[in-house]
Design a protein around this motif. Structure first.
Motif, PDB file in Angstrom:
ATOM      1  N   VAL A  46      32.748  -4.506  72.615  1.00 37.68           N
ATOM      2  CA  VAL A  46      31.970  -3.770  71.617  1.00 37.68           C
ATOM      3  C   VAL A  46      30.661  -4.486  71.304  1.00 37.68           C
ATOM      4  N   TYR A  47      30.752  -5.805  71.111  1.00 40.31           N
ATOM      5  CA  TYR A  47      29.572  -6.574  70.724  1.00 40.31           C
ATOM      6  C   TYR A  47      29.036  -7.318  71.948  1.00 40.31           C
ATOM      7  N   THR A  48      28.416  -6.565  72.826  1.00 41.15           N
ATOM      8  CA  THR A  48      27.936  -7.138  74.075  1.00 41.15           C
ATOM      9  C   THR A  48      26.808  -8.131  73.812  1.00 41.15           C
ATOM     10  N   VAL A  49      26.681  -9.079  74.707  1.00 45.70           N
ATOM     11  CA  VAL A  49      25.699 -10.153  74.557  1.00 45.70           C
ATOM     12  C   VAL A  49      24.348  -9.709  75.104  1.00 45.70           C
ATOM     13  N   ARG A  50      23.323 -10.033  74.382  1.00 49.98           N
ATOM     14  CA  ARG A  50      21.960  -9.699  74.809  1.00 49.98           C
ATOM     15  C   ARG A  50      21.234 -10.987  75.195  1.00 49.98           C
ATOM     16  N   GLY A  51      20.641 -11.006  76.371  1.00 50.18           N
ATOM     17  CA  GLY A  51      19.920 -12.170  76.851  1.00 50.18           C
ATOM     18  C   GLY A  51      20.692 -12.878  77.953  1.00 50.18           C
ATOM     19  N   THR A  52      19.967 -13.587  78.807  1.00 50.49           N
ATOM     20  CA  THR A  52      20.584 -14.340  79.902  1.00 50.49           C
ATOM     21  C   THR A  52      21.002 -15.717  79.422  1.00 50.49           C
ATOM     22  N   ARG A  53      21.793 -16.421  80.235  1.00 54.03           N
ATOM     23  CA  ARG A  53      22.319 -17.722  79.828  1.00 54.03           C
ATOM     24  C   ARG A  53      21.199 -18.742  79.661  1.00 54.03           C
ATOM     25  N   TYR A  54      20.209 -18.730  80.557  1.00 53.10           N
ATOM     26  CA  TYR A  54      19.142 -19.721  80.511  1.00 53.10           C
ATOM     27  C   TYR A  54      17.785 -19.040  80.534  1.00 53.10           C
ATOM     28  N   SER A  65      17.019 -17.381  76.480  1.00 54.83           N
ATOM     29  CA  SER A  65      16.879 -15.961  76.167  1.00 54.83           C
ATOM     30  C   SER A  65      17.792 -15.526  75.022  1.00 54.83           C
ATOM     31  N   ARG A  66      19.022 -15.988  75.007  1.00 54.38           N
ATOM     32  CA  ARG A  66      19.974 -15.539  73.987  1.00 54.38           C
ATOM     33  C   ARG A  66      19.644 -16.057  72.591  1.00 54.38           C
ATOM     34  N   PHE A  67      18.779 -17.059  72.517  1.00 54.64           N
ATOM     35  CA  PHE A  67      18.421 -17.641  71.236  1.00 54.64           C
ATOM     36  C   PHE A  67      17.050 -17.181  70.742  1.00 54.64           C
ATOM     37  N   SER A 111      32.875 -18.869  78.344  1.00 56.04           N
ATOM     38  CA  SER A 111      33.068 -18.651  76.907  1.00 56.04           C
ATOM     39  C   SER A 111      33.145 -17.142  76.685  1.00 56.04           C
ATOM     40  N   PRO A 112      33.481 -16.718  75.474  1.00 54.81           N
ATOM     41  CA  PRO A 112      33.492 -15.271  75.216  1.00 54.81           C
ATOM     42  C   PRO A 112      32.140 -14.600  75.395  1.00 54.81           C
ATOM     43  N   TRP A 113      31.043 -15.359  75.476  1.00 50.93           N
ATOM     44  CA  TRP A 113      29.768 -14.706  75.766  1.00 50.93           C
ATOM     45  C   TRP A 113      29.254 -15.087  77.153  1.00 50.93           C
ATOM     46  N   SER A 114      30.085 -15.727  77.933  1.00 49.44           N
ATOM     47  CA  SER A 114      29.734 -16.050  79.318  1.00 49.44           C
ATOM     48  C   SER A 114      30.967 -15.850  80.187  1.00 49.44           C
ATOM     49  N   TYR A 115      31.267 -14.580  80.456  1.00 49.64           N
ATOM     50  CA  TYR A 115      32.477 -14.243  81.195  1.00 49.64           C
ATOM     51  C   TYR A 115      32.198 -13.030  82.082  1.00 49.64           C
ATOM     52  N   THR A 116      31.428 -13.274  83.124  1.00 45.59           N
ATOM     53  CA  THR A 116      31.038 -12.215  84.049  1.00 45.59           C
ATOM     54  C   THR A 116      32.087 -12.047  85.142  1.00 45.59           C
ATOM     55  N   GLN A 117      31.874 -11.046  85.978  1.00 44.04           N
ATOM     56  CA  GLN A 117      32.782 -10.857  87.108  1.00 44.04           C
ATOM     57  C   GLN A 117      32.747 -12.065  88.036  1.00 44.04           C
ATOM     58  N   GLU A 118      31.572 -12.654  88.192  1.00 51.89           N
ATOM     59  CA  GLU A 118      31.473 -13.849  89.030  1.00 51.89           C
ATOM     60  C   GLU A 118      32.306 -14.993  88.456  1.00 51.89           C
ATOM     61  N   THR A 119      32.286 -15.143  87.127  1.00 51.43           N
ATOM     62  CA  THR A 119      33.107 -16.168  86.481  1.00 51.43           C
ATOM     63  C   THR A 119      34.581 -15.916  86.756  1.00 51.43           C
ATOM     64  N   LYS A 120      34.996 -14.670  86.617  1.00 53.43           N
ATOM     65  CA  LYS A 120      36.393 -14.305  86.877  1.00 53.43           C
ATOM     66  C   LYS A 120      36.769 -14.610  88.327  1.00 53.43           C
TER      67      LYS A 120
END
Length: 320
Positions: free
Chosen positions: A312-320, A232-234, A173-182
């Motif tokens: 610009v609006y980087t995500v704060r917190g881990t996925r789980y 964490s993100r919530f 998703s737009p908040w879960s798109y790391t280099q590993e995902t790519k």
């Protein structure tokens, strides 16, 4: 009608599915679950929206229920029992087999389906502790030879674990798109493997399900929403910080005349011809809205705006 399609990989390379699949967890990961009437109508709507000869990728799980944990499988059995003509319109993937006792788990899933629908694909739930991917896929191949199911998938794996499987399921998703995902998406495309992208809406956060942390606190709590509070993100500070990304995406969507949910699903879909988002939906209107995302064309300008928002609006917190 949805027109875009995707091809699965490996032994399922002849299978054509709609570009947007259907995640089924939330139909039963709540108490009480969605009624059969509503769930069945949603399933039919998605499959009826596909071109002839195309299947909808349905993603269920061995444990996608509250009481009992197998409620999702039992819902599917009731659906196909009452609507047998839809069995050929669905490509059924079950996430499960999270323990080393693979055969017992496979037999459990088959028993819950009661022969109402051929089990197309099984994915071990992440990497099975103490069992290598090579071992688990060899075991799964024996089950295919026994005609228990037809294809093998993997869930939550890194790109360097590429194997001749039909699909790999990861969060995108737009908040879960790391280099590993790519890397996983790129490797799967090279190997001709489909990427099944779950949570394309960030558990609903990017679709504007909650406008403030108080909304999450005051909502009619479902087990899934309650679970999200542990992520964490919530957590309050991270939640408030991450609202900026959701707001930016919503602004882009509004300018384009679509919903924020459709923007996110279309963006995930645009990441490759082999990428199949599987947003969750329990109701007809939302299912059709999700399916329509597969026909949305994002321009180079759209993609640049989305990329800029993510930077610009980087995500704060881990996925789980």
């Amino acid at each position: 009608m949805s027109s875009k399609t995707a091809r699965l990989g490996g032994t399922a390379s002849n299978v054509i599915v709609g570009k947007i699949g259907h995640g089924l967890m939330m139909m039963t990961w709540r108490n009480p679950p969605v009624s059969d009437e509503e769930a069945f109508a949603s399933l039919k709507a998605g499959m009826d929206d596909l071109p002839p000869g195309t299947k909808m990728f349905l993603n269920s799980g061995e444990f996608y229920g509250i009481n009992p944990p197998s409620a999702n499988l039992e819902l599917l059995a009731r659906f196909f029992e009452r609507n047998p003509s839809y069995a050929d319109k669905a490509f059924l993937s079950i996430l499960g087999c999270s323990e080393a006792a693979l055969e017992r788990k496979v037999n459990f899933i088959l028993a819950k389906l009661r022969g109402t629908k051929r089990l197309d694909l099984i994915e071990p739930a992440r990497i099975i502790h103490g069992v290598s991917i090579e071992q688990s896929t060899r075991i799964m191949a024996k089950f295919i030879a026994q005609s228990k199911f037809d294809h093998i998938g993997l869930s939550e794996v890194r790109a360097d674990h590429g194997h001749p499987v039909s699909a790999v399921e990861i969060e995108v998703s737009p908040w879960s798109y790391t280099q590993e995902t790519k890397d996983v998406i790129s490797t799967c495309e090279e190997l001709g493997i489909a990427v099944i992208a779950y949570s394309p809406l960030g558990h609903g956060f990017l679709a504007g399900k909650w406008r403030s942390y108080n909304d999450l606190e005051n909502t009619d709590i479902t087990p899934a929403d309650n679970m999200l509070r542990q992520f964490s993100r919530f957590q309050r500070d991270n939640f408030n910080h991450n609202l900026a990304l959701a707001s930016a995406l919503n602004a882009i969507a509004t300018k384009k005349g679509i919903t924020a949910a459709q923007l996110c699903i279309a963006w995930v879909s645009s990441l490759g011809p082999n990428v199949v988002p599987i947003p969750g939906s329990s109701y007809v209107a939302r299912t059709l809205e999700n399916c329509a995302s597969g026909n949305i064309e994002l321009t180079a300008e759209d993609l640049e705006e989305i990329s800029n928002a993510m930077s610009v609006y980087t995500v704060r917190g881990t996925r789980y």
